[in-house]
Design a protein around this motif. Structure first.
Motif, short mmCIF file in Angstrom:
data_model
loop_
_atom_site.label_atom_id
_atom_site.label_comp_id
_atom_site.label_asym_id
_atom_site.label_seq_id
_atom_site.Cartn_x
_atom_site.Cartn_y
_atom_site.Cartn_z
N THR A 1 0.79 -1.19 0.01
CA THR A 1 0.21 -0.17 0.17
C THR A 1 1.03 1.53 0.29
OG1 THR A 1 -1.77 -1.25 1.24
CG2 THR A 1 -1.86 1.25 1.48
N GLN B 1 -5.00 -1.44 7.10
CA GLN B 1 -4.92 -1.33 6.39
C GLN B 1 -5.38 0.29 6.33
OE1 GLN B 1 -4.32 -1.76 2.81
NE2 GLN B 1 -2.77 -3.31 3.21
N TYR C 1 -3.83 3.47 5.22
CA TYR C 1 -3.84 4.31 4.20
C TYR C 1 -3.85 5.63 4.70
CZ TYR C 1 -7.77 7.43 1.41
OH TYR C 1 -8.41 7.76 0.64
N GLU D 1 -4.57 7.94 -4.61
CA GLU D 1 -5.86 7.51 -3.79
C GLU D 1 -6.80 7.27 -4.79
OE1 GLU D 1 -6.04 11.29 -1.41
OE2 GLU D 1 -7.51 10.31 -1.18
N HIS E 1 -5.40 3.28 -5.90
CA HIS E 1 -5.47 2.73 -4.53
C HIS E 1 -7.16 2.30 -3.80
CE1 HIS E 1 -4.82 0.76 -0.64
NE2 HIS E 1 -5.62 1.09 -0.15
N MET F 1 -11.07 3.64 3.46
CA MET F 1 -11.23 5.07 3.02
C MET F 1 -11.89 5.53 4.31
SD MET F 1 -10.57 3.41 -0.59
CE MET F 1 -9.76 5.69 -0.85
#
Lengths: 260, 184
Positions: free
Chosen positions: B35, B76, B80, B138, B141, B160
């Motif tokens: 990531t 994650q 992020y 972004e 991703h 997110m």
């Protein structure tokens, strides 16, 4: 490149190839991370312990403190009644005088029941210091021990000096002014004169009778049985009215014994 | 590492066991590093962001709720946030626009044209890859999570902090953007 299909499969394939191009995690990253975490610990001066562990420790500390405080509070509330219970002997042959007399006092007073002892019952300071307000306080505090009628009767029976005072108040004024209630330290038990009116004192027989009722869990039936036994043993039928007076006094205090 | 093993290691880490921290890092650092690489494109920076992610995670391990998400998903989410925060601290990157480099076969960059010959499908894939790489990190991703890792909208929304409707709308917008890049 026109009209390129943009399907999910095409996107997935393209993204897979992009991910394959990405370099893998470098070797030794875990060791470097552990070293960095150790440095962070050294800088912060403490171990990296999750906050929940710290909060849990604090929570345990406060819970333990609260529990200890609750135990102390309950003990403070219950201690008077428990202390009273401990002071009362369990043997039916033990008189209240034995339970409350000074160490240098003679042996059991009921050794010669035919000759009633006119020794003045001197309450111990402990009993004298237990007013009925404490009993009411214990009952209001929800004390389980004080909730039961038997305990209430125990409390009342321990207030024998009050009964003596009540009996003394009903006696003619010609009676000698021997204090019925006095502390053990202030004056040892006084041997009353033979001509002394009995109304001013509580004889060993009366105390023994009271103790019989007390030790037999103070139920009404046991009290009556104890009266009869005591009367037979002492051979003094005139004690019955006094015993009734003692019991009535308890009833006047709304301290009803348990009926079995 | 299975979910049960992960849960056990999390419990051990909550007790402060250093070995559990290491095992959790070894088990999940690869995904977090990927990531970070997706966002930064630099292995050194990605490793630093990976370590930042795990430090933040281990310091906030008590906030992890296994009923809301798996530990990997929770990691994650932290990764992020860490990467987005890192990007916001950096000057805006210079993305190569497809408009700036038209994707016609005759104008392929040398680096691409020097590669072994591709079939027709592979060429289209290369074009798509180039279009994908031109997207902001972004958005790429998000596409990676949805198409490559095949995560659900709920998981992506948790990572997110977006609703399913917002995610669907964003995915549609990115697909249109890609289509426009590929068709113009």
């Amino acid at each position: 490149m026109k009209n390129t299909p943009l399907t999910a499969a095409a996107l997935r394939a393209a993204l897979a190839r992009i991910e394959q191009r990405q370099p893998a995690a470098p070797e030794g990253m875990a060791e470097r991370f552990m070293e960095r975490m150790a440095q962070e610990q050294a800088v912060k001066g403490r171990h990296v312990v999750p906050a929940r562990s710290r909060r849990r420790t604090l929570r345990h500390f406060f819970a333990f403190t609260a529990a200890a405080a609750a135990v102390v509070a309950v003990a403070v509330v219950l201690w008077p009644s428990q202390e009273r219970k401990i002071a009362i002997p369990t043997s039916p042959n033990t008189t209240l005088a034995e339970a409350t007399r000074q160490p240098e006092a003679p042996a059991a007073l009921h050794d010669s029941p035919a000759a009633p002892d006119t020794r003045t019952i001197a309450p111990t300071p402990r009993i004298a210091a237990k007013p009925k307000e404490q009993l009411a306080k214990a009952r209001s505090a929800g004390s389980a021990a004080a909730e039961t009628a038997a305990d209430v009767v125990i409390q009342a029976a321990a207030n024998v000096p009050e009964v003596v005072i009540a009996v003394a108040a009903a006696t003619p004024p010609a009676a000698p002014t021997v204090p019925a209630v006095q502390t053990a330290e202030a004056a040892p038990p006084v041997q009353a004169l033979p001509s002394q009116p009995r109304a001013t004192t509580f004889t060993a027989a009366e105390v023994h009778l009271d103790r019989l009722a007390e030790a037999s869990r103070h139920s009404h039936a046991y009290l009556m049985l104890s009266e009869e036994l005591a009367v037979q043993r002492l051979g003094a039928m005139e004690l019955l009215p006094r015993c009734t007076a003692v019991f009535n006094r308890q009833e006047q205090n709304n301290l009803k014994p348990i009926s079995i | 590492m299975t979910q049960t093993e992960t849960a056990l290691q999390v419990q051990a880490a909550l007790r402060g066991e250093q070995l559990a921290f290491r095992r959790l890092f070894e088990a999940h650092s690869g995904a977090v590093f990927a990531t970070a690489m997706r966002f930064t494109g630099n292995a050194e920076t990605a490793e630093e962001l990976t370590q930042d992610t795990f430090l933040r995670a281990f310091n906030a391990l008590d906030t992890y709720d296994d009923s809301r998400a798996q530990f990997a998903t929770w990691l994650q989410r932290i990764a992020y946030n860490t990467c987005v925060s890192h990007l916001r601290r950096q000057p805006p990157p210079s993305h190569i626009s497809l408009d700036d480099s038209p994707l016609s076969e005759g104008e392929m960059p040398d680096s691409i044209s020097d590669e072994p010959a591709f079939s027709a499908d592979e060429s289209r894939t290369e074009q798509l890859m180039r279009a994908l790489e031109s997207l902001p990190p972004e958005e790429r991703h998000l596409l990676t999570l949805f198409y490559f890792e095949q995560r659900t909208l709920n998981e992506i929304g948790y990572i997110m902090r977006l609703s399913n409707a917002a995610l669907s709308s964003r995915l549609n917008r990115i697909r249109k953007k890609l289509y426009l890049k590929l068709t113009t």
